[in-house]
Design a protein around this motif. Structure first.
Motif, mmCIF file in Angstrom:
data_model
loop_
_atom_site.group_PDB
_atom_site.id
_atom_site.type_symbol
_atom_site.label_atom_id
_atom_site.label_comp_id
_atom_site.label_asym_id
_atom_site.label_seq_id
_atom_site.Cartn_x
_atom_site.Cartn_y
_atom_site.Cartn_z
ATOM 1 N N ALA A 150 -3.878 -3.784 11.848
ATOM 2 C CA ALA A 150 -4.842 -2.778 11.995
ATOM 3 C C ALA A 150 -4.241 -1.576 10.913
ATOM 4 N N LEU A 151 -2.820 -1.484 10.706
ATOM 5 C CA LEU A 151 -2.117 -0.507 10.043
ATOM 6 C C LEU A 151 -2.571 -1.045 8.469
ATOM 7 N N GLU A 152 -2.691 -2.266 8.190
ATOM 8 C CA GLU A 152 -2.941 -2.458 6.688
ATOM 9 C C GLU A 152 -4.378 -2.203 6.481
ATOM 10 N N THR A 153 -5.264 -2.388 7.370
ATOM 11 C CA THR A 153 -6.621 -2.075 7.028
ATOM 12 C C THR A 153 -6.764 -0.825 6.972
ATOM 13 N N ALA A 154 -5.996 0.206 7.599
ATOM 14 C CA ALA A 154 -6.199 1.759 7.514
ATOM 15 C C ALA A 154 -5.536 2.235 6.314
ATOM 16 N N HIS A 170 0.823 -1.146 -0.039
ATOM 17 C CA HIS A 170 0.029 0.038 0.067
ATOM 18 C C HIS A 170 0.891 1.304 -0.158
ATOM 19 N N LEU A 171 2.132 0.982 0.418
ATOM 20 C CA LEU A 171 3.053 2.226 0.451
ATOM 21 C C LEU A 171 3.923 2.549 -0.660
ATOM 22 N N ASN A 172 3.921 1.383 -1.606
ATOM 23 C CA ASN A 172 4.828 1.160 -2.550
ATOM 24 C C ASN A 172 6.370 1.236 -1.912
ATOM 25 N N ALA A 173 6.354 0.433 -1.027
ATOM 26 C CA ALA A 173 7.605 0.345 0.023
ATOM 27 C C ALA A 173 8.379 -0.876 -0.302
ATOM 28 N N ALA A 174 9.830 -1.083 0.190
ATOM 29 C CA ALA A 174 10.418 -2.042 0.052
ATOM 30 C C ALA A 174 10.575 -2.844 1.484
ATOM 31 N N VAL A 175 10.674 -3.947 1.611
ATOM 32 C CA VAL A 175 10.589 -4.820 2.984
ATOM 33 C C VAL A 175 12.253 -5.278 3.069
ATOM 34 N N GLY A 176 12.546 -4.964 4.375
ATOM 35 C CA GLY A 176 13.889 -5.189 4.785
ATOM 36 C C GLY A 176 13.748 -6.129 6.073
#
Length: 316
Positions: A306-310, A221-227
Motif C-alpha cells: 500500500a505504501l509503494e502504491t501511494a 520512490h524515496l531515493n532511499a537506501a535499503v538496510g
C-alpha cells in the motif's frame, strides 16, 4: 591561518554529498579548507567544493590505474607534508576505513573514526561507545591529527569562496609489497548506506530474501537506501554490507524506517541518531516501538504494498 585538509570522496565522478557536511564541520575562524582529491576529476568538483568554503584544491595524481589504498595513502601523506597540513578530516566510509588508518600509520598520528563531533582547535572528538549507551570525549595528542567523521552528522551549510586548483604529482613507492588485482561490489549499492538521507531497513519479520523486494520497491520512490538487521544478514537474506547496527554500519539519516525489526540494543546502537525513526511491526510491545517517533502496528505484507502504491502515485 590554520590549514585543514579534507579527504574528498567521489561517486560516479561526482563529489559525494557527505563531503559538504564534512566541510561545514571543519570550517572555523582563521581556517583554510584544503581539499585533497586523489586521481579524480578535481576540475569538475571545483564549483561544488568552493560553494562550501574550500579555497584550495590539491589535485593529486598517482601512477595507480585504479583503486589502490596503499598508493593513495602514501600520496595523501606526501601532499600533507608538501602543503603543511597537520590535520586531516575524512569520512567514516568504506574508502575512509581503508585510507585513514594507513595515513595515520604513516604519520604515526592518532586516529579516531566514527566521530559525531570534532573540535579542531583542541583536537577533541566525540564518538559513541558501549552500543551507543554513552558518548565519549577523546583528546588527541601528537604532531598530526586524523579524524574520521560519521556521514550526515553535520548538516551542510554553504559558504561560497573562490578556490584555486594546484596539481601535485606523486610518483613515489608506497613500500607495500602487494598489488590490487580486482575490486568487486555486490551490486546492492549498500556501500553508501551510511551516507543516505533516507534508509528503509528490514528484519526477521520479512521472513525471507525475496521479501526484501518490497523494501527496494518503496526505496526507489524515496531515493532511499535499503538496510537490514543482523538477523536478516545472518540468515543469508542480504549481504553483510547492508547490516545496520553495532557490528554493522552506523547511520545518521534524516529518516529511518524499521520494518519487521524488533529493535535490539545492538541494532538501535547503529541508528539511534537518525532524525526521525518510523517503525512498522505487528508487535505493539516491540522494543523499537518505544524508541521511535512514529509507528504502525500491522502486517508489513499489507502495509508495504500500500505504501509503494501511494508513493508511486505521489511521484506521478
Amino acid at each position: 591561518m590554520q590549514p585543514i585538509g579534507l579527504l574528498i570522496e567521489f561517486m560516479e565522478g561526482q563529489v559525494k554529498q557527505a563531503n559538504f557536511g564534512m566541510a561545514t564541520a571543519a570550517r572555523g575562524e582563521n581556517r583554510q579548507l584544503i581539499a585533497l582529491v586523489v586521481d579524480a576529476p578535481a576540475g569538475d568538483a571545483k564549483a561544488a567544493l568552493e560553494a562550501y568554503g574550500v579555497s584550495r584544491i590539491v589535485n593529486i595524481h598517482t601512477d595507480s590505474s585504479g583503486w589502490d589504498p596503499a598508493m593513495h595513502a602514501a600520496a595523501v601523506v606526501a601532499a600533507m607534508q608538501k602543503f603543511g597540513l597537520d590535520s586531516l578530516v575524512g569520512l567514516t566510509s568504506p574508502a575512509g576505513r581503508e585510507l585513514l588508518p594507513r595515513i595515520a600509520a604513516r604519520l604515526d598520528a592518532p586516529l579516531i573514526m566514527d566521530c559525531t563531533e570534532i573540535d579542531l582547535d583542541s583536537h577533541r572528538v566525540k564518538t559513541s561507545q558501549y552500543s551507543g549507551k554513552t558518548i565519549a570525549t577523546i583528546a588527541m595528542t601528537g604532531s598530526h591529527f586524523i579524524y574520521g567523521l560519521r556521514a550526515n552528522v553535520v548538516a551542510p551549510l554553504k559558504n561560497p569562496v573562490v578556490a584555486e586548483i594546484i596539481d601535485f604529482s606523486f610518483d613515489g613507492n608506497p613500500d607495500i609489497d602487494y598489488d590490487v588485482i580486482e575490486t568487486r561490489t555486490d551490486g546492492s549499492g549498500a556501500q553508501y548506506l551510511a551516507e543516505s538521507d533516507i534508509i528503509i531497513s528490514g528484519g526477521r519479520g520479512l521472513k525471507n530474501a525475496e521479501s526484501f523486494k518490497l523494501l527496494f520497491d518503496c526505496a526507489r520512490h524515496l531515493n532511499a537506501a535499503v538496510g537490514a538487521s543482523r538477523v536478516a544478514v545472518d540468515n543469508g537474506w542480504v549481504p553483510y554490507a547492508m547490516q545496520v547496527g553495532q557490528t554493522g554500519v552506523k547511520v545518521n539519516p534524516k529518516v529511518y524506517i524499521a520494518v519487521g525489526i524488533s529493535g535490539s540494543v545492538q541494532h538501535f546502537a547503529g541508528m539511534k541518531t537518525a532524525k526521525t525513526i518510523i517503525a512498522i511491526n505487528t508487535d505493539a510491545n516491540a522494543a523499537i516501538m518505544a524508541n521511535c517517533d512514529y509507528y504502525a502496528v500491522g502486517d508489513l505484507f499489507d502495509i508495504l504494498p500500500a505504501l509503494e502504491t501511494a508513493l508511486a502515485a505521489v511521484k506521478t
